[in-house]
Design a protein around this motif. Structure first.
Motif, PDB file in Angstrom:
ATOM      1  N   ALA A  15       0.821  -1.218   0.000  1.00  0.00           N
ATOM      2  CA  ALA A  15       0.000   0.000   0.000  1.00  0.00           C
ATOM      3  C   ALA A  15       0.852   1.265   0.000  1.00  0.00           C
ATOM      4  CB  ALA A  15      -0.930  -0.006   1.202  1.00  0.00           C
ATOM      5  N   SER A  16       2.053   1.198   0.535  1.00  0.00           N
ATOM      6  CA  SER A  16       2.933   2.360   0.621  1.00  0.00           C
ATOM      7  C   SER A  16       3.732   2.599  -0.651  1.00  0.00           C
ATOM      8  CB  SER A  16       3.913   2.194   1.782  1.00  0.00           C
ATOM      9  OG  SER A  16       3.212   2.105   2.990  1.00  0.00           O
ATOM     10  N   ARG A  17       3.876   1.575  -1.465  1.00  0.00           N
ATOM     11  CA  ARG A  17       4.661   1.695  -2.689  1.00  0.00           C
ATOM     12  C   ARG A  17       3.845   2.377  -3.775  1.00  0.00           C
ATOM     13  NH1 ARG A  17       9.017  -2.836  -3.295  1.00  0.00           N
ATOM     14  NH2 ARG A  17       9.764  -1.138  -4.557  1.00  0.00           N
ATOM     15  N   ARG A  18       4.551   2.950  -4.715  1.00  0.00           N
ATOM     16  CA  ARG A  18       3.900   3.617  -5.845  1.00  0.00           C
ATOM     17  C   ARG A  18       4.121   2.805  -7.115  1.00  0.00           C
ATOM     18  NH1 ARG A  18       2.712   9.187  -4.930  1.00  0.00           N
ATOM     19  NH2 ARG A  18       3.342   9.794  -2.839  1.00  0.00           N
ATOM     20  N   THR A  39       2.653   8.499 -11.221  1.00  0.00           N
ATOM     21  CA  THR A  39       3.050   7.553 -10.180  1.00  0.00           C
ATOM     22  C   THR A  39       2.092   7.724  -9.010  1.00  0.00           C
ATOM     23  OG1 THR A  39       5.339   7.824 -10.879  1.00  0.00           O
ATOM     24  CG2 THR A  39       4.987   6.771  -8.769  1.00  0.00           C
ATOM     25  N   LEU A  40       1.342   6.648  -8.701  1.00  0.00           N
ATOM     26  CA  LEU A  40       0.329   6.714  -7.650  1.00  0.00           C
ATOM     27  C   LEU A  40       0.409   5.506  -6.735  1.00  0.00           C
ATOM     28  CD1 LEU A  40      -2.741   7.748  -9.860  1.00  0.00           C
ATOM     29  CD2 LEU A  40      -1.404   9.236  -8.375  1.00  0.00           C
ATOM     30  N   ARG A  41      -0.164   5.656  -5.543  1.00  0.00           N
ATOM     31  CA  ARG A  41      -0.331   4.546  -4.611  1.00  0.00           C
ATOM     32  C   ARG A  41      -1.691   3.921  -4.846  1.00  0.00           C
ATOM     33  NH1 ARG A  41       2.190   8.043  -0.059  1.00  0.00           N
ATOM     34  NH2 ARG A  41       4.272   7.194  -0.020  1.00  0.00           N
ATOM     35  N   PRO A  42      -1.917   2.685  -4.520  1.00  0.00           N
ATOM     36  CA  PRO A  42      -0.940   1.738  -3.997  1.00  0.00           C
ATOM     37  C   PRO A  42      -0.117   1.121  -5.116  1.00  0.00           C
ATOM     38  CG  PRO A  42      -3.061   0.642  -4.146  1.00  0.00           C
ATOM     39  CD  PRO A  42      -3.258   2.096  -4.567  1.00  0.00           C
ATOM     40  N   GLY A  43       0.898   0.371  -4.717  1.00  0.00           N
ATOM     41  CA  GLY A  43       1.742  -0.342  -5.666  1.00  0.00           C
ATOM     42  C   GLY A  43       1.008  -1.537  -6.248  1.00  0.00           C
ATOM     43  N   GLY A  44       1.754  -2.385  -6.901  1.00  0.00           N
ATOM     44  CA  GLY A  44       1.174  -3.591  -7.474  1.00  0.00           C
ATOM     45  C   GLY A  44       1.403  -3.696  -8.960  1.00  0.00           C
ATOM     46  N   HIS A  66      -5.709   6.167 -14.891  1.00  0.00           N
ATOM     47  CA  HIS A  66      -5.225   5.697 -13.587  1.00  0.00           C
ATOM     48  C   HIS A  66      -5.114   4.180 -13.486  1.00  0.00           C
ATOM     49  CE1 HIS A  66      -6.423   9.775 -11.653  1.00  0.00           C
ATOM     50  NE2 HIS A  66      -5.335   9.855 -12.380  1.00  0.00           N
ATOM     51  N   GLU A  67      -5.297   3.457 -14.594  1.00  0.00           N
ATOM     52  CA  GLU A  67      -5.098   2.007 -14.590  1.00  0.00           C
ATOM     53  C   GLU A  67      -3.599   1.711 -14.522  1.00  0.00           C
ATOM     54  OE1 GLU A  67      -5.972  -1.915 -17.387  1.00  0.00           O
ATOM     55  OE2 GLU A  67      -7.050  -0.053 -17.787  1.00  0.00           O
ATOM     56  N   LEU A  68      -3.260   0.639 -13.825  1.00  0.00           N
ATOM     57  CA  LEU A  68      -1.864   0.227 -13.712  1.00  0.00           C
ATOM     58  C   LEU A  68      -1.300  -0.195 -15.057  1.00  0.00           C
ATOM     59  CD1 LEU A  68      -2.103  -2.050 -10.555  1.00  0.00           C
ATOM     60  CD2 LEU A  68      -0.837   0.084 -10.696  1.00  0.00           C
TER      61      LEU A  68
END
Length: 85
Positions: A15-18, A39-44, A66-68
């Motif tokens: 959750a903390s990673r971007r 670059t947004l949170r959360p990571g994944g 905003h899609e990964l």
């Protein structure tokens, strides 16, 4: 010194990673430019340090705002296609 993730911090790590996400909706054939990536949170997804790898890649799939970005968005086929046209 070297940072180490403590056991109690592991649950918050993702959750903390971007991660890299689309700044706008992208359609197949669009070429990713610097303004198309945020670059947004959360990571994944793709780590924020890989932004340079996305620039110049021709999009092969529809990507919502905003899609990964996924690792397969960096495929050689996508990169080669952006240099052909």
């Amino acid at each position: 010194g070297r940072k180490v993730c403590l056991p109690i911090e592991r649950t918050n790590r993702l959750a903390s990673r971007r991660s890299l996400r689309a700044a706008r909706a992208l359609e197949p054939g669009d070429v990713i430019g610097p303004d198309d990536v945020v670059t947004l949170r959360p990571g994944g997804g793709l780590e924020s340090g890989r932004q340079g790898s996305l620039i110049g890649v021709r999009v092969a799939r529809s990507i919502a705002k905003h899609e990964l970005f996924r690792p397969d968005d960096l495929s050689e086929l996508s990169r080669e296609a952006s240099h052909v046209m």
